[in-house]
Design a protein around this motif. Structure first.
Motif, PDB file in Angstrom:
ATOM      1  N   THR A 163      69.446  -5.629  11.792  1.00  0.00           N
ATOM      2  CA  THR A 163      68.359  -6.011  12.681  1.00  0.00           C
ATOM      3  C   THR A 163      67.743  -7.324  12.233  1.00  0.00           C
ATOM      4  O   THR A 163      67.873  -7.732  11.072  1.00  0.00           O
ATOM      5  N   VAL A 164      67.040  -7.984  13.145  1.00  0.00           N
ATOM      6  CA  VAL A 164      66.373  -9.243  12.816  1.00  0.00           C
ATOM      7  C   VAL A 164      65.302  -9.005  11.753  1.00  0.00           C
ATOM      8  O   VAL A 164      65.097  -9.836  10.864  1.00  0.00           O
ATOM      9  N   ALA A 165      64.654  -7.863  11.814  1.00  0.00           N
ATOM     10  CA  ALA A 165      63.644  -7.535  10.806  1.00  0.00           C
ATOM     11  C   ALA A 165      64.279  -7.410   9.422  1.00  0.00           C
ATOM     12  O   ALA A 165      63.710  -7.861   8.417  1.00  0.00           O
ATOM     13  N   GLU A 166      65.455  -6.796   9.351  1.00  0.00           N
ATOM     14  CA  GLU A 166      66.156  -6.679   8.069  1.00  0.00           C
ATOM     15  C   GLU A 166      66.594  -8.048   7.558  1.00  0.00           C
ATOM     16  O   GLU A 166      66.550  -8.312   6.354  1.00  0.00           O
ATOM     17  N   VAL A 167      67.012  -8.912   8.466  1.00  0.00           N
ATOM     18  CA  VAL A 167      67.377 -10.279   8.073  1.00  0.00           C
ATOM     19  C   VAL A 167      66.168 -10.994   7.494  1.00  0.00           C
ATOM     20  O   VAL A 167      66.258 -11.674   6.461  1.00  0.00           O
ATOM     21  N   ALA A 168      65.021 -10.848   8.139  1.00  0.00           N
ATOM     22  CA  ALA A 168      63.793 -11.494   7.656  1.00  0.00           C
ATOM     23  C   ALA A 168      63.449 -11.029   6.248  1.00  0.00           C
ATOM     24  O   ALA A 168      63.114 -11.834   5.373  1.00  0.00           O
ATOM     25  N   ALA A 169      63.545  -9.721   6.007  1.00  0.00           N
ATOM     26  CA  ALA A 169      63.204  -9.177   4.693  1.00  0.00           C
ATOM     27  C   ALA A 169      64.177  -9.650   3.620  1.00  0.00           C
ATOM     28  O   ALA A 169      63.783  -9.887   2.474  1.00  0.00           O
ATOM     29  N   ALA A 170      65.434  -9.811   3.993  1.00  0.00           N
ATOM     30  CA  ALA A 170      66.466 -10.173   3.008  1.00  0.00           C
ATOM     31  C   ALA A 170      66.496 -11.665   2.714  1.00  0.00           C
ATOM     32  O   ALA A 170      67.112 -12.089   1.737  1.00  0.00           O
ATOM     33  N   THR A 171      65.843 -12.461   3.533  1.00  0.00           N
ATOM     34  CA  THR A 171      65.891 -13.910   3.353  1.00  0.00           C
ATOM     35  C   THR A 171      64.538 -14.513   2.997  1.00  0.00           C
ATOM     36  O   THR A 171      64.352 -15.729   3.082  1.00  0.00           O
ATOM     37  N   GLY A 172      63.569 -13.662   2.609  1.00  0.00           N
ATOM     38  CA  GLY A 172      62.332 -14.174   2.048  1.00  0.00           C
ATOM     39  C   GLY A 172      61.246 -14.535   3.034  1.00  0.00           C
ATOM     40  O   GLY A 172      60.244 -15.157   2.638  1.00  0.00           O
ATOM     41  N   PHE A 173      61.400 -14.161   4.312  1.00  0.00           N
ATOM     42  CA  PHE A 173      60.336 -14.423   5.277  1.00  0.00           C
ATOM     43  C   PHE A 173      59.345 -13.263   5.289  1.00  0.00           C
ATOM     44  O   PHE A 173      59.688 -12.135   4.945  1.00  0.00           O
ATOM     45  N   PHE A 174      58.108 -13.555   5.694  1.00  0.00           N
ATOM     46  CA  PHE A 174      57.070 -12.525   5.653  1.00  0.00           C
ATOM     47  C   PHE A 174      57.406 -11.350   6.556  1.00  0.00           C
ATOM     48  O   PHE A 174      57.246 -10.188   6.185  1.00  0.00           O
ATOM     49  N   ASP A 175      57.862 -11.648   7.760  1.00  0.00           N
ATOM     50  CA  ASP A 175      58.211 -10.612   8.715  1.00  0.00           C
ATOM     51  C   ASP A 175      59.114 -11.217   9.787  1.00  0.00           C
ATOM     52  O   ASP A 175      59.513 -12.387   9.701  1.00  0.00           O
ATOM     53  N   GLN A 176      59.430 -10.422  10.799  1.00  0.00           N
ATOM     54  CA  GLN A 176      60.349 -10.880  11.841  1.00  0.00           C
ATOM     55  C   GLN A 176      59.782 -12.067  12.609  1.00  0.00           C
ATOM     56  O   GLN A 176      60.513 -13.010  12.932  1.00  0.00           O
ATOM     57  N   SER A 177      58.495 -12.050  12.890  1.00  0.00           N
ATOM     58  CA  SER A 177      57.901 -13.148  13.656  1.00  0.00           C
ATOM     59  C   SER A 177      57.927 -14.454  12.861  1.00  0.00           C
ATOM     60  O   SER A 177      58.123 -15.531  13.433  1.00  0.00           O
ATOM     61  N   HIS A 178      57.741 -14.357  11.534  1.00  0.00           N
ATOM     62  CA  HIS A 178      57.794 -15.546  10.691  1.00  0.00           C
ATOM     63  C   HIS A 178      59.206 -16.144  10.725  1.00  0.00           C
ATOM     64  O   HIS A 178      59.387 -17.362  10.886  1.00  0.00           O
ATOM     65  N   LYS A 196      69.732 -25.152  -8.091  1.00  0.00           N
ATOM     66  CA  LYS A 196      70.293 -24.594  -6.860  1.00  0.00           C
ATOM     67  C   LYS A 196      70.715 -23.140  -7.045  1.00  0.00           C
ATOM     68  O   LYS A 196      70.575 -22.318  -6.135  1.00  0.00           O
ATOM     69  N   GLU A 197      71.224 -22.813  -8.230  1.00  0.00           N
ATOM     70  CA  GLU A 197      71.603 -21.422  -8.500  1.00  0.00           C
ATOM     71  C   GLU A 197      70.372 -20.526  -8.523  1.00  0.00           C
ATOM     72  O   GLU A 197      70.424 -19.384  -8.038  1.00  0.00           O
ATOM     73  N   MET A 198      69.251 -21.018  -9.090  1.00  0.00           N
ATOM     74  CA  MET A 198      68.023 -20.229  -9.115  1.00  0.00           C
ATOM     75  C   MET A 198      67.508 -19.989  -7.704  1.00  0.00           C
ATOM     76  O   MET A 198      67.035 -18.897  -7.369  1.00  0.00           O
ATOM     77  N   ILE A 199      67.611 -21.010  -6.853  1.00  0.00           N
ATOM     78  CA  ILE A 199      67.184 -20.854  -5.463  1.00  0.00           C
ATOM     79  C   ILE A 199      68.086 -19.852  -4.752  1.00  0.00           C
ATOM     80  O   ILE A 199      67.609 -18.937  -4.068  1.00  0.00           O
ATOM     81  N   ALA A 200      69.395 -19.986  -4.924  1.00  0.00           N
ATOM     82  CA  ALA A 200      70.341 -19.103  -4.235  1.00  0.00           C
ATOM     83  C   ALA A 200      70.174 -17.647  -4.665  1.00  0.00           C
ATOM     84  O   ALA A 200      70.392 -16.731  -3.871  1.00  0.00           O
ATOM     85  N   ALA A 201      69.775 -17.435  -5.918  1.00  0.00           N
ATOM     86  CA  ALA A 201      69.635 -16.065  -6.436  1.00  0.00           C
ATOM     87  C   ALA A 201      68.361 -15.389  -5.958  1.00  0.00           C
ATOM     88  O   ALA A 201      68.213 -14.176  -6.108  1.00  0.00           O
ATOM     89  N   ARG A 202      67.439 -16.165  -5.362  1.00  0.00           N
ATOM     90  CA  ARG A 202      66.150 -15.578  -4.971  1.00  0.00           C
ATOM     91  C   ARG A 202      65.807 -15.858  -3.513  1.00  0.00           C
ATOM     92  O   ARG A 202      64.634 -16.046  -3.182  1.00  0.00           O
ATOM     93  N   LEU A 203      66.786 -15.886  -2.674  1.00  0.00           N
ATOM     94  CA  LEU A 203      66.511 -16.142  -1.268  1.00  0.00           C
ATOM     95  C   LEU A 203      65.637 -15.067  -0.638  1.00  0.00           C
ATOM     96  O   LEU A 203      64.974 -15.308   0.362  1.00  0.00           O
ATOM     97  N   ASP A 204      65.651 -13.867  -1.228  1.00  0.00           N
ATOM     98  CA  ASP A 204      64.873 -12.771  -0.654  1.00  0.00           C
ATOM     99  C   ASP A 204      63.496 -12.630  -1.284  1.00  0.00           C
ATOM    100  O   ASP A 204      62.755 -11.690  -0.969  1.00  0.00           O
TER     101      ASP A 204
END
Length: 299
Positions: A261-276, A200-208
């Motif tokens: 921004t939503v785009a910044e949230v997407a980038a920081a949480t490991g999603f491909f882009d805002q639409s993803h 769980k720590e490894m997952i939490a450390a790499r959410l982006d």
């Protein structure tokens, strides 16, 4: 903040604070703090999301208005001697409507897991404390009274004394509010508490970024297939779904800040882009990120 945890309790913005921590050598440090502060119409600073718990013992009456993961909580009055528990994995916001005076215990989950359970064949699972409920706890009050001299002169306090009182509090909270689950039956693969915490720590450390299943399996000393089965048996969900849930939780926490921004949230949480992010968030939460943010702002 204190690195990647809330041990320093700075987000309370106290006017007076005395923080005592246990010595190194434990699974993770425990902190006890006596903090005082002024009422404010502004929320406390945002805490760091981590796998730990906060126990607050009121020394003076204090009303508060809270939200948890965006859900509004009713205004509650904490009376002296009452205690509340909070899970730092959730996103709490709080407005303290009265001057506050409290004793806090910061206890990582790893510390509870390190305790020897009363019943063999079980392991610590969760706390069974209603969210933000104020409970009368005379034992916690006695422990706070015992540690009070250490708050007054921390430089003259024996560290072993702080360690003993800290672990006494952990044992009390675990026995009073903890729930335990049985260790896996024979033949059923499950992660040990250490392996579960590590994954769980490894997952939490790499959410982006990318979290490779093989890396987590190797860190736990298991094959990929064994690790996947054991993780699902232990947590009730496969690793990729656990990762997705944590990313959605982090996205919610970031969306609470209107400047991001939503785009910044997407980038920081490991999603491909805002639409993803929008597709996955809508499927999981039931509404798009921008609409969810507006709903929180209205609350």
């Amino acid at each position: 903040m204190s690195g990647k945890n809330n041990i320093g309790m700075e987000y309370f913005r106290p006017t007076q604070a005395s923080i005592l921590t246990t010595r190194s050598g434990h699974p993770a440090p425990i902190a006890i703090g006596r903090i005082r502060g002024m009422a404010s119409d502004k929320p406390l600073s945002r805490h760091i999301v981590e796998d730990a718990f906060l126990f607050c013992l009121a020394r003076a009456p204090c009303r508060s208005d809270m939200t948890c993961d965006g859900r509004s909580m009713s205004v509650r009055l904490a009376q002296p001697g009452q205690i509340r528990a909070y899970d730092y994995r959730h996103d709490w916001t709080c407005v303290l409507m009265d001057d506050f005076d409290q004793v806090n215990w910061h206890i990582p989950r790893a510390v509870f897991e390190a305790l020897e359970p009363d019943h063999r064949g079980t392991v610590f699972s969760e706390l069974s404390v209603p969210e933000a409920s104020s409970l009368v706890d005379p034992v916690a009050r006695q422990l706070a009274d015992l540690v009070e001299p250490a708050f007054l002169s921390p430089e003259a306090t024996n560290t072993l004394f702080v360690d003993h009182l800290s672990w006494a509090a952990v044992a009390h909270f675990a026995k009073t509010y903890g729930t335990y689950k049985p260790i896996s039956p024979k033949g059923g693969p499950r992660l040990s508490p250490r392996q579960e915490r590590l994954a769980k720590e490894m997952i939490a450390a790499r959410l982006d970024g990318e979290v490779r299943l093989a890396e987590m399996a190797t860190a736990c000393g298991l094959s990929v297939s064994h690790f996947s089965r054991a993780f699902r048996a232990t947590t009730g969900t496969p690793p990729h779904r656990w990762l997705l849930q944590r990313r959605i939780e982090q996205a919610k926490a970031m969306l609470a800040n209107p400047r991001v921004t939503v785009a910044e949230v997407a980038a920081a949480t490991g999603f491909f882009d805002q639409s993803h992010l929008t597709r996955v968030f809508t499927r999981q939460v039931g509404t798009a990120p921008s609409a969810w943010r507006k709903g929180q702002a209205l609350r």
